[in-house]
Design a protein around this motif. Structure first.
Motif, PDB file in Angstrom:
ATOM      1  N   LEU A 186       0.745  -1.281   0.055  1.00 29.14           N
ATOM      2  CA  LEU A 186       0.173   0.100  -0.095  1.00 29.14           C
ATOM      3  C   LEU A 186       0.974   1.170   0.167  1.00 29.14           C
ATOM      4  O   LEU A 186       1.617   1.256   0.786  1.00 29.14           O
ATOM      5  CB  LEU A 186      -0.927   0.162   1.424  1.00 29.14           C
ATOM      6  CG  LEU A 186      -1.910   0.988   1.426  1.00 29.14           C
ATOM      7  CD1 LEU A 186      -3.030   0.786   0.014  1.00 29.14           C
ATOM      8  CD2 LEU A 186      -2.714   0.828   2.643  1.00 29.14           C
ATOM      9  N   VAL A 187       0.912   1.948  -1.181  1.00 29.68           N
ATOM     10  CA  VAL A 187       1.596   3.191  -1.185  1.00 29.68           C
ATOM     11  C   VAL A 187       0.805   4.413  -1.405  1.00 29.68           C
ATOM     12  O   VAL A 187      -0.199   4.384  -1.776  1.00 29.68           O
ATOM     13  CB  VAL A 187       2.527   2.930  -2.612  1.00 29.68           C
ATOM     14  CG1 VAL A 187       3.390   4.103  -2.812  1.00 29.68           C
ATOM     15  CG2 VAL A 187       3.142   1.697  -2.694  1.00 29.68           C
ATOM     16  N   PRO A 188       1.419   5.385  -0.337  1.00 28.21           N
ATOM     17  CA  PRO A 188       0.658   6.737  -0.304  1.00 28.21           C
ATOM     18  C   PRO A 188       0.509   7.319  -1.690  1.00 28.21           C
ATOM     19  O   PRO A 188       1.596   7.298  -2.363  1.00 28.21           O
ATOM     20  CB  PRO A 188       1.380   7.618   0.621  1.00 28.21           C
ATOM     21  CG  PRO A 188       2.217   6.598   1.431  1.00 28.21           C
ATOM     22  CD  PRO A 188       2.404   5.333   0.664  1.00 28.21           C
ATOM     23  N   HIS A 220       0.066  11.078   5.480  1.00 29.53           N
ATOM     24  CA  HIS A 220      -1.092  12.008   5.188  1.00 29.53           C
ATOM     25  C   HIS A 220      -1.301  12.700   6.789  1.00 29.53           C
ATOM     26  O   HIS A 220      -1.892  13.979   6.651  1.00 29.53           O
ATOM     27  CB  HIS A 220      -2.621  11.220   5.358  1.00 29.53           C
ATOM     28  CG  HIS A 220      -2.810  10.744   4.069  1.00 29.53           C
ATOM     29  ND1 HIS A 220      -2.980  11.462   2.750  1.00 29.53           N
ATOM     30  CD2 HIS A 220      -2.680   9.179   3.412  1.00 29.53           C
ATOM     31  CE1 HIS A 220      -3.292  10.788   1.714  1.00 29.53           C
ATOM     32  NE2 HIS A 220      -3.115   9.294   2.173  1.00 29.53           N
ATOM     33  N   CYS A 221      -0.751  12.553   7.725  1.00 32.41           N
ATOM     34  CA  CYS A 221      -0.428  13.269   8.986  1.00 32.41           C
ATOM     35  C   CYS A 221       0.617  14.277   9.051  1.00 32.41           C
ATOM     36  O   CYS A 221       0.866  15.233   9.742  1.00 32.41           O
ATOM     37  CB  CYS A 221      -0.222  12.468  10.277  1.00 32.41           C
ATOM     38  SG  CYS A 221      -1.570  11.557  10.626  1.00 32.41           S
ATOM     39  N   GLY A 222       1.706  14.074   7.729  1.00 30.54           N
ATOM     40  CA  GLY A 222       2.647  14.964   7.622  1.00 30.54           C
ATOM     41  C   GLY A 222       3.828  14.809   8.557  1.00 30.54           C
ATOM     42  O   GLY A 222       4.319  15.941   9.023  1.00 30.54           O
ATOM     43  N   VAL A 223       4.032  13.619   9.181  1.00 28.61           N
ATOM     44  CA  VAL A 223       4.984  13.335  10.218  1.00 28.61           C
ATOM     45  C   VAL A 223       5.667  11.992   9.744  1.00 28.61           C
ATOM     46  O   VAL A 223       5.192  11.509   9.121  1.00 28.61           O
ATOM     47  CB  VAL A 223       4.274  13.202  11.509  1.00 28.61           C
ATOM     48  CG1 VAL A 223       3.727  14.492  12.098  1.00 28.61           C
ATOM     49  CG2 VAL A 223       3.351  12.108  11.563  1.00 28.61           C
ATOM     50  N   THR A 224       6.892  11.841  10.485  1.00 27.58           N
ATOM     51  CA  THR A 224       7.687  10.604  10.403  1.00 27.58           C
ATOM     52  C   THR A 224       7.240   9.714  11.548  1.00 27.58           C
ATOM     53  O   THR A 224       7.387   8.369  11.367  1.00 27.58           O
ATOM     54  CB  THR A 224       9.254  10.933  10.456  1.00 27.58           C
ATOM     55  OG1 THR A 224       9.612  11.649  11.668  1.00 27.58           O
ATOM     56  CG2 THR A 224       9.452  11.636   9.220  1.00 27.58           C
TER      57      THR A 224
END
Length: 251
Positions: free
Chosen positions: A169-171, A233-237
């Motif tokens: 599953l790839v963003p 999608h949260c913009g974090v690592t």
């Protein structure tokens, strides 16, 4: 001035505002995330003080038309006790996902009902149900907000999945066949089972049961796949609550 009365809600975050009051981030069933000021909530005599707790089902009344409304009343409606231990940390993880992925004043009644069900599972105190409950929440949340592709076909080509082939599953890319650069993946048979459970009449129960029945290696692989999508999608690592869990486990 708008008055919303007896609205089902949860407190997902709070911070201090003045010496005696709190700013609350609440998740309501019909109005989505709503920011409220609870005046005097920090005073020892305040009726709000024993009620405004995280992961507790509330009925609230508030007024106002500005970005920050005013809390007028809050009552605990019962149903379960406060989750403890790993269940409590997992509940904070759910709250962080809501804060990062849902916009304010955007109703998500289905997600609210899902959240309430998962919190009840966390409060039950059964450690074996926590991981399946979190994976179920992640899947259904991502589907509701439009970030989860259909899990029965490769996203770009619409080619049906083969049960005995690995897929990842790839963003922004959806499901595709596994290649040598990919660390993990899931067999097509598992993605197909997840597709069926998510589209069942009782999607929560069906998906929770499926996630609980998956072997530990497949459940860990699913967790890794969903983590990459959520972080994107949260913009974090790394989510703050996950880092907190890692730090506690290291102790």
């Amino acid at each position: 001035m708008t008055r919303i009365q007896d609205e089902p809600a949860f407190v997902v975050h709070h911070y201090d505002w003045s010496e005696s009051s709190l700013i609350l981030e609440t998740f309501t069933r019909h109005y989505g995330r709503v920011t409220l000021v609870a005046k005097g909530a920090k005073k020892p005599s305040s009726n709000f003080r024993p009620v405004l707790l995280p992961l507790q089902p509330l009925s609230i009344t508030y007024t106002g038309d500005a970005e920050v409304r005013t809390l007028k009343n809050a009552e605990w409606v019962g149903g379960h006790i406060m989750p403890m231990g790993e269940g409590l940390l997992s509940g904070y993880y759910l709250n962080e996902l809501l804060l990062r992925l849902l916009a304010r004043d955007d109703p998500h009644a289905t997600v609210f009902d899902l959240y309430r069900q998962v919190v009840q599972v966390l409060a039950s105190g059964h450690d074996g149900t926590i991981n399946p409950a979190l994976r179920t929440f992640e899947l259904l949340l991502l589907r509701d907000i439009g970030f989860l592709p259909e899990l029965n076909a490769q996203t770009l080509t619409l080619t049906p999945l083969q049960p005995d082939v690995l897929y990842v599953l790839v963003p922004e890319g959806g499901l595709r066949a596994h290649n040598a650069q990919d660390r993990t993946g899931l067999m097509g048979s598992v993605w197909l089972q997840l597709h069926d459970s998510l589209n069942a009449d009782s999607a929560f129960t069906a998906t929770l049961r499926l996630c609980a029945e998956l072997p530990s290696d497949q459940r860990n692989a699913l967790q890794g796949q969903l983590r990459g999508l959520l972080h994107y999608h949260c913009g974090v690592t790394t989510l703050r609550t996950r880092q907190m869990m890692i730090d506690l486990q290291s102790l």
